[in-house]
Design a protein around this motif. Structure first.
Motif, short mmCIF file in Angstrom:
data_model
loop_
_atom_site.label_atom_id
_atom_site.label_comp_id
_atom_site.label_asym_id
_atom_site.label_seq_id
_atom_site.Cartn_x
_atom_site.Cartn_y
_atom_site.Cartn_z
N UNK A 5 -11.71 -27.56 -15.59
CA UNK A 5 -11.90 -28.88 -14.60
C UNK A 5 -10.68 -29.71 -14.50
N UNK A 6 -9.68 -29.36 -15.42
CA UNK A 6 -8.68 -30.41 -15.61
C UNK A 6 -7.73 -29.57 -14.13
N UNK A 7 -7.71 -28.26 -14.25
CA UNK A 7 -7.00 -27.72 -13.34
C UNK A 7 -7.52 -27.90 -11.81
N UNK A 8 -8.42 -27.72 -11.90
CA UNK A 8 -9.32 -28.09 -10.46
C UNK A 8 -9.24 -29.50 -9.85
N UNK A 9 -9.23 -30.37 -10.98
CA UNK A 9 -8.70 -31.87 -10.54
C UNK A 9 -7.25 -32.02 -9.99
N UNK A 10 -6.14 -31.28 -10.62
CA UNK A 10 -5.03 -31.28 -10.05
C UNK A 10 -4.91 -30.50 -8.69
N UNK A 11 -5.74 -29.26 -8.29
CA UNK A 11 -5.88 -28.75 -7.32
C UNK A 11 -6.39 -29.54 -6.06
N UNK A 12 -7.27 -30.28 -6.50
CA UNK A 12 -8.12 -31.03 -5.62
C UNK A 12 -7.02 -32.52 -5.00
N UNK A 13 -6.49 -32.87 -5.94
CA UNK A 13 -5.60 -33.86 -5.64
C UNK A 13 -4.32 -33.45 -4.66
N UNK A 14 -3.99 -32.21 -4.35
CA UNK A 14 -2.92 -31.74 -3.57
C UNK A 14 -3.62 -31.08 -2.38
N UNK A 15 -4.82 -31.02 -2.37
CA UNK A 15 -5.58 -30.36 -1.25
C UNK A 15 -5.55 -30.76 0.07
#
Length: 143
Positions: A5-15
């Protein structure tokens, strides 16, 4: 918090904006990004999700972009018995606050982009809450 979830959150912020998808395709991991996006859309989680995140990170790292989903890495000395640092963030001003927290540095960067006096002095005004119109409050967190 769970690592995926933490890594997906970082990915989402950059997508946003399509640049991430463009680079993923150029780096040969466009299909991996597509799988991750579909997993998030459908709400499915499995062991393949973490493997896909790692594959995406490795492909970007090979091209000089480190920590895409893991965050920036830095040397941090062992604190031992020393006191823990305190970080001050802007937080929601409402009586029943939301979870919005914003680093002061982010506000100072925006002020610098506007070339304001606050950016030069380091005393940036707090951002405003879009729901209440009130300035965010300084909140201190011990790390």
């Amino acid at each position: 918090m769970d690592e995926v979830a933490e890594r997906l959150g970082r990915l989402c912020a950059q997508a946003g904006g399509g640049a991430l998808a463009e680079r993923a395709a150029r780096y040969g991991v466009g299909d991996v990004l597509d799988r991750l996006q579909e997993a998030v859309r459908s709400g499915t989680a499995g062991p393949g999700l973490l493997a896909d995140l790692r594959e995406l990170d490795e492909a970007f790292a090979r091209h000089g972009i480190d920590g895409l989903t893991t965050g920036a890495r830095a040397y941090v000395p062992f604190a031992g018995g020393r006191p823990h640092p305190v970080v001050t963030l802007w937080g929601c001003p409402a009586d029943r606050p939301c979870n919005r927290l914003e680093p002061r540095a982010a506000q100072e960067v925006r002020a610098a982009a506007r070339d304001s006096r606050e950016a030069r002095t380091g005393d940036a005004e707090p951002p405003l809450c879009a729901l209440t119109g009130a300035p965010l409050r300084a909140r201190r967190f011990r790390l």
